[in-house]
Design an enzyme around this catalytic site. Structure first.
Site, PDB file in Angstrom:
ATOM      1  N   ASN A   1       0.739  -1.320  -0.087  1.00  8.06           N
ATOM      2  CA  ASN A   1      -0.140   0.138   0.013  1.00  8.06           C
ATOM      3  C   ASN A   1       0.848   1.220  -0.039  1.00  8.06           C
ATOM      4  O   ASN A   1       0.522   2.312  -0.442  1.00  8.06           O
ATOM      5  CB  ASN A   1      -1.148  -0.022   1.017  1.00  8.06           C
ATOM      6  CG  ASN A   1      -0.266  -0.467   2.586  1.00  8.06           C
ATOM      7  OD1 ASN A   1       0.290  -1.419   2.552  1.00  8.06           O
ATOM      8  ND2 ASN A   1      -0.343   0.515   3.389  1.00  8.06           N
TER       9      ASN A   1
ATOM     10  N   CYS B   1      -3.249   4.500   7.744  1.00  7.73           N
ATOM     11  CA  CYS B   1      -3.075   4.139   9.131  1.00  7.73           C
ATOM     12  C   CYS B   1      -1.916   4.289   9.921  1.00  7.73           C
ATOM     13  O   CYS B   1      -1.652   4.552  10.927  1.00  7.73           O
ATOM     14  CB  CYS B   1      -3.171   2.416   8.923  1.00  7.73           C
ATOM     15  SG  CYS B   1      -4.223   2.137   7.664  1.00  7.73           S
TER      16      CYS B   1
HETATM   17  C1  LIG Z   1      -3.078  -3.516   2.080  1.00  5.06           C
HETATM   18  C2  LIG Z   1      -4.241  -3.090   2.741  1.00  5.06           C
HETATM   19  N1  LIG Z   1      -4.832  -4.014   3.741  1.00  5.06           N
HETATM   20  C3  LIG Z   1      -5.632  -3.850   4.401  1.00  5.06           C
HETATM   21  C4  LIG Z   1      -6.195  -2.490   4.421  1.00  5.06           C
HETATM   22  C5  LIG Z   1      -7.271  -2.327   5.703  1.00  5.06           C
HETATM   23  O1  LIG Z   1      -8.541  -2.071   4.759  1.00  5.06           O
HETATM   24  P1  LIG Z   1      -9.876  -1.335   5.596  1.00  5.06           P
HETATM   25  O2  LIG Z   1      -9.710  -0.034   5.604  1.00  5.06           O
HETATM   26  O3  LIG Z   1     -11.029  -1.834   4.595  1.00  5.06           O
HETATM   27  O4  LIG Z   1      -9.896  -2.113   6.759  1.00  5.06           O
HETATM   28  C6  LIG Z   1      -5.756  -1.435   3.771  1.00  5.06           C
HETATM   29  C7  LIG Z   1      -6.203  -0.174   3.725  1.00  5.06           C
HETATM   30  O5  LIG Z   1      -5.459   0.738   3.999  1.00  5.06           O
HETATM   31  C8  LIG Z   1      -4.668  -1.801   2.728  1.00  5.06           C
HETATM   32  O6  LIG Z   1      -4.093  -0.714   2.160  1.00  5.06           O
END
Ligand SMILES: Cc1ncc(COP(=O)(O)O)c(C=O)c1O
Length: 389
Positions: free
Chosen positions: A150, A325
């Site tokens: 991400n 996050c």
């Molecule tokens: C690679 C990855 N996994 C998991 C998530 C979490 O997803 P959600 O925001 O739907 O909980 C994200 C969100 O930023 C992400 O980029």
């Protein structure tokens, strides 16, 4: 006009998605578990959405479990596989650059007695299959490696990892967090060597708080939640019918001319990359060639990413320093794992694209960024001189 370049954090729900959610809330508010006509209406919406999402990844409808998003999908996969297989072994393999939803879940497994191996990445941000091969043994019950990262967009060698698992006849369950790849590159579960994959709606112009877990038929998985046994017992709780209907609408819209859409993303990304390298001195690119078309991470040594972010924001340009996050924390665990020059990591920005972005917007971004980088570097220089005096 603002320029939004934080699509890896979240996307704007499309008009069609908003309408679908609104219409479902207003007209189809029955509980899909109710036996009367209104319940059946809601159950039909769920079933159609399940088929739409299954079709988009070459899966069967029964292989889709709806969740509250990517985080829950990752947690369900990791804890569910651990619970179901912990008597067969205690080794889990993941990587140092996973999303916190995977990393924090793996840390909890360690507290429960798991031996978790966090594979390093190279300077490109990629896992090396040889390192995986060395880590794999007969005690391994779970492998959780993201499909694409991400923060950098790096596409992990999932096919090579799958080949190693099958060559070694491993019984480990293979999970991939495909949240960032979904909609950006083809994900075909008939070919992808994974057993379980996480998806999220809000990264593809769907609603927030809804996602799915693909679970290949026959995969051993324990549910996390105790309750009414919805989603074939895997995910108790009344389903988020409007959110799921919106998710399916987003998927339908994404499947309209996907190649053209992805070519556009790739074009905007490579244009920005070239313009940054042409216009601003000493830029380092943290996104490798093997990457999804929607993310470009670049470092501007001599600057702080947070300060650049604020300066761009003042001009209506929205970017990120890392993932949404982790962006409140000072340093990115992903860039740290890539062993970049500290100055390049500290001055990193992530640009993430969607269909509405254009080359003209990138020209404006480069213009504003050039001024911001120059002024920060000058300030730093004069501060340095002042201190030396
Ligand atoms: C690679 C990855 N996994 C998991 C998530 C979490 O997803 P959600 O925001 O739907 O909980 C994200 C969100 O930023 C992400 O980029």
């Amino acid at each position: 006009m603002s320029i939004y370049l934080d699509h890896s954090a979240t996307t704007k729900p499309s008009a069609g998605v908003i309408e679908e959610v609104r219409r479902t809330m207003e007209l189809c508010y029955g509980n899909p578990s109710s036996l009367h006509a209104m319940g059946l209406d809601a159950a039909r919406i769920l079933s159609e959405a399940r088929s739409t999402i299954a079709r988009s990844i070459g899966a069967l409808p029964d292989e889709i479990i709806f969740t509250s998003g990517g985080t829950e999908a990752d947690n369900q996969a990791i804890f569910g596989i651990w619970e179901a297989s912990k008597r067969q072994g205690r080794t889990v393999i993941t990587s140092a650059v996973e999303h916190p939803a995977v990393l924090r879940a793996c840390e909890r497994l360690e507290a429960q007695g798991a031996r978790v191996i966090y594979l390093p990445v190279n300077r490109q941000g990629l896992i090396e299959p040889e390192a995986f091969q060395n880590a794999l043994n007969s005690d391994t019950i779970l492998v959780s490696l993201m499909h694409s990262n991400n923060e950098t967009g790096a596409r992990m060698p999932i096919e090579a990892i799958g080949r190693i698992l099958s060559e070694q006849n491993s019984a480990a369950v293979f999970h991939t967090d495909a949240v960032q790849s979904y909609g950006k590159i083809d994900l075909d579960m008939r070919r992808l060597p994974v057993d379980i994959a996480s998806l999220s709606a809000h990264k593809i112009h769907g609603p927030k708080g809804v996602g799915a877990l693909y679970v290949r038929g026959g995969t051993k998985l324990s549910p996390l939640l105790a309750g009414g046994g919805q989603e074939r017992g895997f995910r108790s709780g009344t389903e988020n019918v409007p959110g799921i209907a919106g998710f399916a609408q987003a998927v339908r819209e994404q499947s309209d001319h996907p190649e053209e859409r992805r070519r556009h993303l790739a074009d905007v990304k490579s244009y920005l990359r070239e313009r940054l390298l042409e216009e601003i001195s000493d830029v380092s690119i943290h996104t490798p060639e093997e990457s999804i078309p929607s993310v470009l991470n670049a470092g501007f040594p001599g600057c702080r990413g947070e300060v650049l972010l604020r300066m761009l924001e003042q001009e209506g340009i929205y970017v990120s320093t890392g993932s949404a996050c982790s962006s409140k924390k000072a340093n990115s665990h992903v860039l740290a794992a890539m062993d970049l020059e500290p100055a390049s990591a500290q001055g990193a920005l992530r640009f993430s694209f969607a269909e509405e972005n254009s080359r003209e917007q990138m020209d404006r971004v480069v213009e504003v960024l050039k001024t911001a980088v120059d002024s920060q570097r000058k300030l730093r220089e004069s501060f340095g001189k002042g201190r030396r005096r």
